[in-house]
Design a protein around this motif. Structure first.
Motif, PDB file in Angstrom:
ATOM      1  N   ARG A 102       0.711  -1.205  -0.134  1.00 20.61           N
ATOM      2  CA  ARG A 102      -0.104   0.060  -0.238  1.00 20.61           C
ATOM      3  C   ARG A 102       0.955   1.356  -0.106  1.00 20.61           C
ATOM      4  O   ARG A 102       1.921   1.208   0.589  1.00 20.61           O
ATOM      5  N   LYS A 103       0.494   2.273  -0.853  1.00 21.63           N
ATOM      6  CA  LYS A 103       1.194   3.384  -0.856  1.00 21.63           C
ATOM      7  C   LYS A 103       0.599   4.643  -0.161  1.00 21.63           C
ATOM      8  O   LYS A 103      -0.690   4.955  -0.073  1.00 21.63           O
ATOM      9  N   VAL A 104       1.336   5.767   0.241  1.00 22.84           N
ATOM     10  CA  VAL A 104       1.126   6.805   0.673  1.00 22.84           C
ATOM     11  C   VAL A 104       0.523   7.804  -0.281  1.00 22.84           C
ATOM     12  O   VAL A 104       1.585   8.075  -1.100  1.00 22.84           O
ATOM     13  N   SER A 105      -0.612   8.360  -0.243  1.00 27.19           N
ATOM     14  CA  SER A 105      -0.915   9.559  -1.108  1.00 27.19           C
ATOM     15  C   SER A 105      -1.164  10.792  -0.492  1.00 27.19           C
ATOM     16  O   SER A 105      -1.272  11.764  -1.257  1.00 27.19           O
ATOM     17  N   GLN A 106      -1.252  10.764   0.840  1.00 22.90           N
ATOM     18  CA  GLN A 106      -1.217  12.143   1.652  1.00 22.90           C
ATOM     19  C   GLN A 106      -0.666  12.072   2.806  1.00 22.90           C
ATOM     20  O   GLN A 106      -0.918  10.946   3.713  1.00 22.90           O
ATOM     21  N   ILE A 107      -0.018  13.227   3.156  1.00 23.02           N
ATOM     22  CA  ILE A 107       0.583  13.257   4.594  1.00 23.02           C
ATOM     23  C   ILE A 107       0.012  14.822   4.876  1.00 23.02           C
ATOM     24  O   ILE A 107       0.070  15.839   4.299  1.00 23.02           O
ATOM     25  N   HIS A 108      -0.653  14.881   6.302  1.00 21.74           N
ATOM     26  CA  HIS A 108      -1.113  16.127   6.559  1.00 21.74           C
ATOM     27  C   HIS A 108      -0.504  16.431   8.191  1.00 21.74           C
ATOM     28  O   HIS A 108      -1.003  15.765   8.851  1.00 21.74           O
ATOM     29  N   TRP A 109      -0.096  17.461   8.279  1.00 21.40           N
ATOM     30  CA  TRP A 109       0.315  17.884   9.488  1.00 21.40           C
ATOM     31  C   TRP A 109      -0.612  18.916  10.283  1.00 21.40           C
ATOM     32  O   TRP A 109      -0.782  19.955   9.438  1.00 21.40           O
ATOM     33  N   GLY A 110      -1.241  18.769  11.269  1.00 22.77           N
ATOM     34  CA  GLY A 110      -2.218  19.439  11.633  1.00 22.77           C
ATOM     35  C   GLY A 110      -2.104  19.739  13.275  1.00 22.77           C
ATOM     36  O   GLY A 110      -1.177  19.093  13.888  1.00 22.77           O
ATOM     37  N   GLY A 111      -2.751  20.610  13.834  1.00 28.50           N
ATOM     38  CA  GLY A 111      -2.722  21.062  15.227  1.00 28.50           C
ATOM     39  C   GLY A 111      -4.000  21.429  15.952  1.00 28.50           C
ATOM     40  O   GLY A 111      -4.829  21.686  15.459  1.00 28.50           O
ATOM     41  N   GLY A 112      -3.507  22.347  17.022  1.00 30.18           N
ATOM     42  CA  GLY A 112      -2.476  22.698  17.483  1.00 30.18           C
ATOM     43  C   GLY A 112      -1.687  23.659  16.368  1.00 30.18           C
ATOM     44  O   GLY A 112      -2.156  24.057  15.465  1.00 30.18           O
ATOM     45  N   THR A 113      -0.330  23.484  16.673  1.00 28.79           N
ATOM     46  CA  THR A 113       0.393  24.441  15.808  1.00 28.79           C
ATOM     47  C   THR A 113       1.522  23.559  15.418  1.00 28.79           C
ATOM     48  O   THR A 113       2.752  23.384  16.139  1.00 28.79           O
ATOM     49  N   PRO A 114       1.753  22.874  14.314  1.00 28.23           N
ATOM     50  CA  PRO A 114       2.813  22.103  13.807  1.00 28.23           C
ATOM     51  C   PRO A 114       4.064  22.863  13.997  1.00 28.23           C
ATOM     52  O   PRO A 114       5.302  22.273  14.273  1.00 28.23           O
ATOM     53  N   ASN A 115       4.220  24.128  13.525  1.00 27.37           N
ATOM     54  CA  ASN A 115       5.530  24.834  13.482  1.00 27.37           C
ATOM     55  C   ASN A 115       5.612  25.311  14.717  1.00 27.37           C
ATOM     56  O   ASN A 115       6.848  26.131  14.580  1.00 27.37           O
ATOM     57  N   ALA A 116       5.377  25.001  15.832  1.00 24.17           N
ATOM     58  CA  ALA A 116       5.818  25.339  17.158  1.00 24.17           C
ATOM     59  C   ALA A 116       6.901  24.326  17.491  1.00 24.17           C
ATOM     60  O   ALA A 116       7.836  24.777  18.313  1.00 24.17           O
ATOM     61  N   LEU A 117       7.010  23.252  16.529  1.00 24.49           N
ATOM     62  CA  LEU A 117       8.232  22.307  16.851  1.00 24.49           C
ATOM     63  C   LEU A 117       9.283  23.024  16.106  1.00 24.49           C
ATOM     64  O   LEU A 117       9.218  23.454  15.062  1.00 24.49           O
ATOM     65  N   PRO A 118      10.703  22.454  16.458  1.00 26.07           N
ATOM     66  CA  PRO A 118      11.741  22.949  15.705  1.00 26.07           C
ATOM     67  C   PRO A 118      11.810  22.399  14.457  1.00 26.07           C
ATOM     68  O   PRO A 118      11.186  21.162  14.296  1.00 26.07           O
ATOM     69  N   SER A 119      12.170  22.889  13.221  1.00 27.57           N
ATOM     70  CA  SER A 119      12.080  22.466  11.892  1.00 27.57           C
ATOM     71  C   SER A 119      12.467  20.884  11.908  1.00 27.57           C
ATOM     72  O   SER A 119      12.253  19.900  11.285  1.00 27.57           O
ATOM     73  N   SER A 120      13.811  20.763  12.536  1.00 22.05           N
ATOM     74  CA  SER A 120      14.606  19.631  12.505  1.00 22.05           C
ATOM     75  C   SER A 120      14.062  18.481  13.058  1.00 22.05           C
ATOM     76  O   SER A 120      14.034  17.339  12.681  1.00 22.05           O
ATOM     77  N   GLN A 121      12.967  18.778  14.139  1.00 25.78           N
ATOM     78  CA  GLN A 121      12.298  17.385  14.557  1.00 25.78           C
ATOM     79  C   GLN A 121      11.137  17.357  13.532  1.00 25.78           C
ATOM     80  O   GLN A 121      10.688  16.033  13.550  1.00 25.78           O
ATOM     81  N   ILE A 122      10.596  18.116  12.727  1.00 26.74           N
ATOM     82  CA  ILE A 122       9.908  17.901  11.706  1.00 26.74           C
ATOM     83  C   ILE A 122      10.111  16.882  10.790  1.00 26.74           C
ATOM     84  O   ILE A 122       9.943  15.982  10.099  1.00 26.74           O
ATOM     85  N   GLY A 123      11.648  17.226  10.572  1.00 29.43           N
ATOM     86  CA  GLY A 123      12.529  16.491   9.485  1.00 29.43           C
ATOM     87  C   GLY A 123      12.642  15.134  10.020  1.00 29.43           C
ATOM     88  O   GLY A 123      12.857  14.283   9.028  1.00 29.43           O
ATOM     89  N   GLU A 124      12.726  14.817  11.237  1.00 33.51           N
ATOM     90  CA  GLU A 124      13.288  13.309  11.875  1.00 33.51           C
ATOM     91  C   GLU A 124      11.948  12.693  11.326  1.00 33.51           C
ATOM     92  O   GLU A 124      11.969  11.457  11.059  1.00 33.51           O
ATOM     93  N   ILE A 125      10.549  12.958  11.625  1.00 38.14           N
ATOM     94  CA  ILE A 125       9.716  12.220  11.541  1.00 38.14           C
ATOM     95  C   ILE A 125       9.185  11.924   9.999  1.00 38.14           C
ATOM     96  O   ILE A 125       9.035  10.985   9.614  1.00 38.14           O
ATOM     97  N   MET A 126       9.596  13.246   9.078  1.00 44.00           N
ATOM     98  CA  MET A 126       9.475  13.122   7.574  1.00 44.00           C
ATOM     99  C   MET A 126      10.306  11.783   7.099  1.00 44.00           C
ATOM    100  O   MET A 126      10.148  11.220   5.910  1.00 44.00           O
ATOM    101  N   ASP A 127      11.780  11.771   7.724  1.00 43.29           N
ATOM    102  CA  ASP A 127      12.667  10.774   7.299  1.00 43.29           C
ATOM    103  C   ASP A 127      12.164   9.546   7.612  1.00 43.29           C
ATOM    104  O   ASP A 127      12.261   8.437   6.398  1.00 43.29           O
ATOM    105  N   ILE A 128      11.371   9.404   8.763  1.00 40.71           N
ATOM    106  CA  ILE A 128      10.866   7.986   8.997  1.00 40.71           C
ATOM    107  C   ILE A 128       9.896   7.441   7.876  1.00 40.71           C
ATOM    108  O   ILE A 128       9.716   6.462   7.350  1.00 40.71           O
ATOM    109  N   LEU A 129       9.041   8.454   7.661  1.00 39.96           N
ATOM    110  CA  LEU A 129       7.875   8.213   6.839  1.00 39.96           C
ATOM    111  C   LEU A 129       8.481   7.902   5.292  1.00 39.96           C
ATOM    112  O   LEU A 129       7.715   6.918   4.747  1.00 39.96           O
ATOM    113  N   THR A 130       9.512   8.657   4.917  1.00 41.13           N
ATOM    114  CA  THR A 130       9.769   8.509   3.591  1.00 41.13           C
ATOM    115  C   THR A 130      10.615   7.226   3.441  1.00 41.13           C
ATOM    116  O   THR A 130      10.742   6.430   2.222  1.00 41.13           O
ATOM    117  N   SER A 131      11.174   6.871   4.555  1.00 44.33           N
ATOM    118  CA  SER A 131      12.029   5.595   4.524  1.00 44.33           C
ATOM    119  C   SER A 131      10.958   4.454   4.924  1.00 44.33           C
ATOM    120  O   SER A 131      11.443   3.153   4.099  1.00 44.33           O
TER     121      SER A 131
END
Length: 458
Positions: A102-131
């Protein structure tokens, strides 16, 4: 579009917002973790086959008084670090339960305020999803952002992580409105932020506004939308403020300032509709507008637009939704399931290697039919009984009988010049978009339940 005053009075009644069917206030505490895990495994054999991932970041640095979302007010960086680690662990716990094909067709970050996180931490999660997951060609990877916490470097980081859509919650350009609702005023002008976003190839931008807040008038909101049109985002959204102080106590504070009347809110809707139509934007549903070349506009033309908790989406990006994070709601073919209510309990359970689903809902076959009908009404302003029958492999006459539906239920809307119908089709006019929730409600077998409360349609 001019909405007659008598229609406003007639249709301004409490009805569900229909971001899901049944709505979230029907979720049951008896639905638990074991039910969800069983549903996840079963979902591999259900349609749609695609995977939609929702990441909920509850953190906000301050509470906006209009907010109806699930938030956690904090500036604690250590807590955010722990939360991100828990998200990563939760994703790795769910991944083995999902079919590798099965393939991912959509990723959505919501909140709250997702960009309350440091961008590097968002990158960590995106790395897991893409891998960990395979993706379709051209998936939608979107994030909701508070413009007060955005700058050029943060935007560049998001682009490097694969995001191709940023939705900025502007709400209003007027500082008196923002101050009244306790919303931070952006330091960088929205015009400049949009230019920064569009400087990255393939990146698109939404601007979101709310009407019905203190100090707003038909004239002031018209000026807000005029400025938004000059900025020229790919999509514009004008949400009607939902006043539900019995659910969100902070909203009571707004009553001290005074809220616009239903008539004034209608003026805001009418004027902004006319402005955006004149500027070339295509109305999508009741509150979204998109450029003609946008995928959503194209989907509307072919009547293939869909909607989930993340908002409108095309058939290509539609997937069963798997939510990660506190209060996240998974939206599978047969069930809805909501995660832990608080950050504390979410962290405790994930740290033990366990999930915590606090409530959910298993849809009956009849409710799945109604869900599809309401989706067609809310998204495409159209219904074909033949297509509904084909979708469920049932005789349309039997479906109508199942729902106790008769054409006479549509006659009041016809009399008000809101729609037309024949034996197979229901076609909703532009004026009918204003009462889409009311039209959808005639198919809802749960409407009238005295134990449920909803915001008014206007």
């Amino acid at each position: 579009m001019k909405i007659p005053v008598d229609l406003i009075e007639k249709y301004n009644v409490p009805v569900p917002r229909y971001t899901s069917y049944p709505p979230a206030n029907f979720f049951e505490d008896s639905f638990g973790t074991a039910d969800y895990l069983k549903a996840v495994e079963q979902s591999n054999g259900e349609k749609p086959e695609n995977i939609s991932i929702y990441i909920h970041v509850p953190f906000c640095t301050q509470l906006c008084l209009y907010c109806g979302c699930n938030t956690h007010i904090t500036r604690d960086r250590e807590l955010m670090r722990s939360y991100v680690d828990a998200l990563k662990k939760e994703i790795r716990m769910i991944r083995p339960l999902l079919d590798k094909s099965r393939k991912v067709s959509q990723i959505h970050w919501g909140g709250g305020t997702p960009n309350a996180l440091p961008s590097s931490q968002i990158g960590e999660i995106m790395d897991i999803l893409t891998s960990e997951f395979e993706f379709i060609d051209k998936p939608e990877i979107a994030i909701e952002c508070n413009p007060a916490s955005l700058d050029e470097m943060y935007i560049a980081d998001l682009a490097s992580f694969g995001f191709n859509r940023i939705s900025m919650g502007v709400q209003d350009f007027r500082e008196d409105v923002l101050n009244a609702v306790h919303r931070e005023v952006p330091v960088i002008p929205i015009e400049d932020l949009v230019k920064m976003i569009k400087s990255h190839p393939g990146m698109s931008v939404n601007l979101d506004f709310i009407y019905g807040l203190p100090f707003q008038t038909g004239e002031s909101f018209s000026q807000t939308i005029a400025r938004a049109i000059e900025i020229s985002p790919d999509r514009l959204v004008t949400f009607s403020y939902a006043h539900v102080p019995w659910v969100k106590k902070a909203q009571q504070k707004l009553e001290e300032y005074g809220l616009p009347s239903a008539d004034e809110k209608v003026k805001m809707f009418e004027t902004s509709w006319a402005q955006m139509k004149a500027a070339g934007y295509v109305p999508i549903g009741l509150d979204h507008y998109a450029r003609p070349e946008d995928d959503m506009s194209k989907a509307l033309q072919t009547r293939t637009l869909h909607r989930n908790f993340q908002g409108y989406c095309t058939r290509e990006t539609t997937g069963q939704v798997y939510a990660f994070g506190v209060t996240g709601i998974s939206q599978l073919e047969n069930v809805y399931a909501q995660n832990a209510r608080t950050v504390k309990e979410y962290l405790e359970y994930i740290d033990k290697g366990e999930f915590l689903v606090v409530k959910g809902y298993s849809l009956t076959p009849t409710e799945k039919v109604i869900r599809q009908i309401i989706n067609e009404i809310m998204c495409n302003q159209y219904l074909s009984w033949t297509k509904i029958g084909a979708y469920f492999n049932q005789d349309p006459k039997e479906i109508k009988k199942l729902l106790n539906f008769s054409n006479e239920k549509l006659d009041p809307f016809v009399a008000d010049n809101l729609l037309e119908y024949n034996d197979d089709e229901i076609i909703i006019y532009d004026l009918g978009r204003f009462v889409l929730r009311n039209i959808a409600a005639i198919f809802d077998i749960h409407v009238g339940d005295p134990n449920r409360k909803f915001s008014k349609s206007v």
